[in-house]
Design a protein around this motif. Structure first.
Motif, PDB file in Angstrom:
ATOM      1  N   LEU A   1       0.831  -1.210   0.000  1.00  0.00           N
ATOM      2  CA  LEU A   1       0.000   0.000   0.000  1.00  0.00           C
ATOM      3  C   LEU A   1       0.865   1.259   0.000  1.00  0.00           C
ATOM      4  CD1 LEU A   1      -2.913   1.156   0.253  1.00  0.00           C
ATOM      5  CD2 LEU A   1      -2.579   1.118   2.737  1.00  0.00           C
ATOM      6  N   ALA A   2       1.966   1.214   0.742  1.00  0.00           N
ATOM      7  CA  ALA A   2       2.846   2.388   0.851  1.00  0.00           C
ATOM      8  C   ALA A   2       3.676   2.615  -0.412  1.00  0.00           C
ATOM      9  CB  ALA A   2       3.767   2.219   2.056  1.00  0.00           C
ATOM     10  N   LEU A   3       4.011   1.538  -1.118  1.00  0.00           N
ATOM     11  CA  LEU A   3       4.991   1.656  -2.202  1.00  0.00           C
ATOM     12  C   LEU A   3       4.479   1.278  -3.601  1.00  0.00           C
ATOM     13  CD1 LEU A   3       8.086   0.080  -0.363  1.00  0.00           C
ATOM     14  CD2 LEU A   3       7.519   2.507  -0.582  1.00  0.00           C
ATOM     15  N   GLU A   4       3.212   0.830  -3.710  1.00  0.00           N
ATOM     16  CA  GLU A   4       2.752   0.331  -5.010  1.00  0.00           C
ATOM     17  C   GLU A   4       2.639   1.415  -6.080  1.00  0.00           C
ATOM     18  OE1 GLU A   4      -1.075  -1.448  -4.649  1.00  0.00           O
ATOM     19  OE2 GLU A   4      -1.959   0.253  -3.587  1.00  0.00           O
ATOM     20  N   ASP A   5       2.557   2.684  -5.670  1.00  0.00           N
ATOM     21  CA  ASP A   5       2.451   3.770  -6.655  1.00  0.00           C
ATOM     22  C   ASP A   5       3.814   4.274  -7.106  1.00  0.00           C
ATOM     23  OD1 ASP A   5       3.260   4.920  -4.312  1.00  0.00           O
ATOM     24  OD2 ASP A   5       1.798   6.567  -4.326  1.00  0.00           O
ATOM     25  N   GLY A   6       4.896   3.572  -6.681  1.00  0.00           N
ATOM     26  CA  GLY A   6       6.242   3.975  -7.087  1.00  0.00           C
ATOM     27  C   GLY A   6       6.927   4.909  -6.120  1.00  0.00           C
ATOM     28  N   SER A   7       6.293   5.148  -4.964  1.00  0.00           N
ATOM     29  CA  SER A   7       6.898   6.031  -3.953  1.00  0.00           C
ATOM     30  C   SER A   7       8.217   5.454  -3.446  1.00  0.00           C
ATOM     31  CB  SER A   7       5.949   6.209  -2.770  1.00  0.00           C
ATOM     32  OG  SER A   7       4.729   6.766  -3.186  1.00  0.00           O
ATOM     33  N   ALA A   8       9.122   6.351  -3.049  1.00  0.00           N
ATOM     34  CA  ALA A   8      10.410   5.953  -2.465  1.00  0.00           C
ATOM     35  C   ALA A   8      10.456   6.465  -1.030  1.00  0.00           C
ATOM     36  CB  ALA A   8      11.560   6.523  -3.275  1.00  0.00           C
ATOM     37  N   LEU A   9      10.538   5.543  -0.067  1.00  0.00           N
ATOM     38  CA  LEU A   9      10.557   5.908   1.351  1.00  0.00           C
ATOM     39  C   LEU A   9      11.806   5.365   2.021  1.00  0.00           C
ATOM     40  CD1 LEU A   9       6.859   4.990   2.312  1.00  0.00           C
ATOM     41  CD2 LEU A   9       7.732   7.238   1.652  1.00  0.00           C
ATOM     42  N   SER A  10      12.215   6.026   3.094  1.00  0.00           N
ATOM     43  CA  SER A  10      13.312   5.476   3.886  1.00  0.00           C
ATOM     44  C   SER A  10      12.779   4.282   4.665  1.00  0.00           C
ATOM     45  CB  SER A  10      13.860   6.527   4.850  1.00  0.00           C
ATOM     46  OG  SER A  10      12.899   6.831   5.836  1.00  0.00           O
ATOM     47  N   ARG A  11      13.676   3.403   5.079  1.00  0.00           N
ATOM     48  CA  ARG A  11      13.254   2.215   5.830  1.00  0.00           C
ATOM     49  C   ARG A  11      12.506   2.612   7.097  1.00  0.00           C
ATOM     50  NH1 ARG A  11      15.971  -3.359   6.862  1.00  0.00           N
ATOM     51  NH2 ARG A  11      17.167  -2.827   5.022  1.00  0.00           N
ATOM     52  N   LYS A  12      12.999   3.660   7.782  1.00  0.00           N
ATOM     53  CA  LYS A  12      12.391   4.097   9.040  1.00  0.00           C
ATOM     54  C   LYS A  12      10.949   4.538   8.834  1.00  0.00           C
ATOM     55  CE  LYS A  12      13.115   7.330  12.883  1.00  0.00           C
ATOM     56  NZ  LYS A  12      13.983   8.429  13.415  1.00  0.00           N
ATOM     57  N   VAL A  13      10.698   5.347   7.783  1.00  0.00           N
ATOM     58  CA  VAL A  13       9.351   5.855   7.503  1.00  0.00           C
ATOM     59  C   VAL A  13       8.424   4.705   7.113  1.00  0.00           C
ATOM     60  CG1 VAL A  13       7.988   7.293   5.924  1.00  0.00           C
ATOM     61  CG2 VAL A  13      10.147   8.151   6.863  1.00  0.00           C
ATOM     62  N   LEU A  14       8.929   3.763   6.291  1.00  0.00           N
ATOM     63  CA  LEU A  14       8.138   2.613   5.854  1.00  0.00           C
ATOM     64  C   LEU A  14       7.723   1.753   7.049  1.00  0.00           C
ATOM     65  CD1 LEU A  14       6.971   0.803   3.611  1.00  0.00           C
ATOM     66  CD2 LEU A  14       9.218  -0.298   3.447  1.00  0.00           C
ATOM     67  N   VAL A  15       8.683   1.473   7.941  1.00  0.00           N
ATOM     68  CA  VAL A  15       8.401   0.648   9.125  1.00  0.00           C
ATOM     69  C   VAL A  15       7.376   1.332  10.023  1.00  0.00           C
ATOM     70  CG1 VAL A  15       9.404  -0.228  11.281  1.00  0.00           C
ATOM     71  CG2 VAL A  15      10.599  -0.590   9.107  1.00  0.00           C
ATOM     72  N   LEU A  16       7.514   2.646  10.255  1.00  0.00           N
ATOM     73  CA  LEU A  16       6.567   3.384  11.102  1.00  0.00           C
ATOM     74  C   LEU A  16       5.157   3.351  10.512  1.00  0.00           C
ATOM     75  CD1 LEU A  16       8.642   6.508  12.220  1.00  0.00           C
ATOM     76  CD2 LEU A  16       7.662   4.753  13.705  1.00  0.00           C
ATOM     77  N   PHE A  17       5.066   3.491   9.190  1.00  0.00           N
ATOM     78  CA  PHE A  17       3.771   3.466   8.510  1.00  0.00           C
ATOM     79  C   PHE A  17       3.071   2.119   8.750  1.00  0.00           C
ATOM     80  CE2 PHE A  17       1.368   2.064   4.762  1.00  0.00           C
ATOM     81  CZ  PHE A  17       0.401   3.065   4.688  1.00  0.00           C
ATOM     82  N   VAL A  18       3.818   1.028   8.571  1.00  0.00           N
ATOM     83  CA  VAL A  18       3.244  -0.315   8.729  1.00  0.00           C
ATOM     84  C   VAL A  18       2.837  -0.554  10.182  1.00  0.00           C
ATOM     85  CG1 VAL A  18       3.686  -2.797   8.521  1.00  0.00           C
ATOM     86  CG2 VAL A  18       4.534  -1.243   6.752  1.00  0.00           C
TER      87      VAL A  18
END
Length: 478
Positions: free
Chosen positions: A206-223
């Motif tokens: 959900l966070a990355l399917e649109d091609g977004s680029a996130l840092s690992r920290k931001v991705l983990v916090l989102f999940v």
């Protein structure tokens, strides 16, 4: 136009006329391409080619021998001998030995108690994958050059599966899962259970399917933030380990930045749940193989999905990860296992035969074997399969029990997000989330009952211990 091939379990009937094979009208004739058709249908062909894959039939149909291995399985009267004219007497001897080995192996496909022409193999000593590979070998035409090449490959495949089965027979299922998750954790990764892992992967998507680029920290916090309402045990550490598993599987395109965290972007080929999940599962299987663990598709389905509906999916992943060198490595692993257990069944005697089979070229374009090589391969595969059956029947405590899915306290205790947001669920009845309010209440009530039963059991055990203690005090007063 090619004819649709029959299911592999329907090997006792002609796939064109659907009549069961017999020794009179519907004699089974195997072609070089390993399709088997009754002689009556072969004589009616307009072209001298296989009706399924259009492979040319190089030998005269009247010269092709009847498949005695199949005839004996339908209870037909099998002649003691059928005359085959090969180049010389030596070739005839090698052919007869090889043919007899295949016929002896075919007997492991009994007992047959299914409907007409369809084999019911539930009572066989061999597992389903072994049965399927054996059916492939039984349908090879040894008189044809292409048939001999196919027979060699089928023998190798059967030998490789035999090694895997023997290793599985020596493993402790309870210890197996502990060893697997220990190996996963040792690589900085983690599996959180079927329901929670699925939800975590969907949130990454959900966070990355649109091609977004996130840092690992931001991705983990989102999940973590999205997971916490349903899974309070979700933590940054555990979700970080799930992300690491995907990183090991090369699912991310990583962009490094000076004096800042790297950005992670999901590769285009993994922007669907099915593709991402397959790569995730393949990485866990790869870790297990690195750790020397051999796990059956049924066990994989139970461990990763909490059910037995994903056996085929897991088998395809295992097959894809196999390499020509895997067979030889498995033989070495089996040798180590036998040294550790003392080898009461003397399975080490199978090693020369397994090594011979491991050295067969699995390439479809391999050079045609000599008649002597064919005989040696058939003798080897007969020996190792017989060794496996003997071990299962006389030494194994496991037999072929159907593995039970792991109990999952979260199973169908929350509504399916796909159904709620998109109006439909691609997993259908295999979904681990509820698809209706009735289903939701049913499984929540069932889990409450199970938990209550466990509590009562524990209380009963406690009461029993207390009673025994009181009785001991009465008998032996201080």
């Amino acid at each position: 136009m090619p004819v649709q091939a029959a299911q592999w379990t329907e090997f006792l009937s002609c796939p064109i006329c659907y009549n069961e094979f017999d020794e009179n009208v519907h004699k089974p004739i195997s072609l070089g391409c390993s399709h088997t058709v009754c002689k009556t249908c072969l004589n009616k062909l307009h072209r001298k080619a296989c009706p399924f894959d259009q492979t040319a039939i190089n030998t005269d149909i009247d010269v092709l021998p009847v498949n005695f291995a199949l005839l004996q399985l339908v209870g037909a009267q099998v002649p003691d001998h059928q005359s085959i004219k090969l180049s010389n007497l030596g070739e005839n001897k090698h052919y007869e030995v090889a043919k007899k080995c295949v016929e002896d192996l075919a007997l492991y496909l009994k007992p047959l108690s299914g409907s007409k022409g369809v084999a019911s193999l539930n009572q066989s000593a061999l597992s389903r994958p072994m049965q399927r590979k054996l059916v492939t070998l039984v349908n090879c035409q040894l008189v044809e050059e292409e048939g001999r090449v196919r027979a060699m490959r089928a023998a190798r495949s059967l030998g490789e599966r035999t090694v895997t089965e023997l290793i599985l027979q020596h493993q402790n299922p309870q210890q197996l899962s502990a060893n697997l998750w220990a190996a996963v954790r040792a690589r900085g990764c983690q599996f959180l259970g079927p329901a929670m892992q699925e939800e975590a992967l969907k949130l990454v998507l959900l966070a990355l399917e649109d091609g977004s680029a996130l840092s690992r920290k931001v991705l983990v916090l989102f999940v973590v933030q999205r997971l916490e309402p349903r899974f309070p045990q979700a933590s940054k550490t555990s979700i970080g380990h799930v992300v690491q598993l995907l990183y090991r599987a090369s699912c991310f395109k990583v962009t490094k930045r000076d004096e800042d965290s790297s950005l992670m972007q999901l590769k285009e080929e993994f922007r669907s749940y099915e593709a991402l999940r397959r790569e995730h599962d393949a990485q866990i299987v790869h870790i297990a193989m690195e750790a020397g663990l051999r796990i059956s598709p049924e066990q994989w389905s139970s461990l990763l999905y909490g059910d037995l509906a994903h056996k085929s999916h897991m088998q395809s992943i295992i097959d894809k990860l196999q390499s020509p060198e895997s067979f030889a490595k498995s033989v070495q692993e089996l040798t180590i296992v036998l040294q550790r257990t003392g080898d009461p069944a003397n399975l080490n005697r199978l090693r020369p035969h397994l090594e011979l089979l491991a050295n067969i070229d699995p390439n479809p374009d391999a050079v045609s074997p000599t008649w002597e090589q064919l005989e040696n391969a058939m003798v080897a595969v007969k020996t190792v399969v017989h060794g496996l059956v003997d071990f299962i029947q006389n030494y194994s405590r496991k037999g072929h029990e159907t593995p039970q899915p792991q109990p999952n306290s979260k199973y169908k205790t929350s509504m399916c997000r796909d159904l709620r947001q998109q109006g439909g669920c691609p997993r259908g009845t295999n979904c681990t989330f509820a698809h209706s309010q009735e289903e939701l209440e049913k499984y929540r009530l069932r889990n409450k009952k199970i938990n209550a039963t466990e509590v009562l059991k524990q209380q009963g055990k406690l009461f029993q211990v207390q009673t025994e203690f009181q009785m001991q005090k009465t008998v032996f007063p201080s």
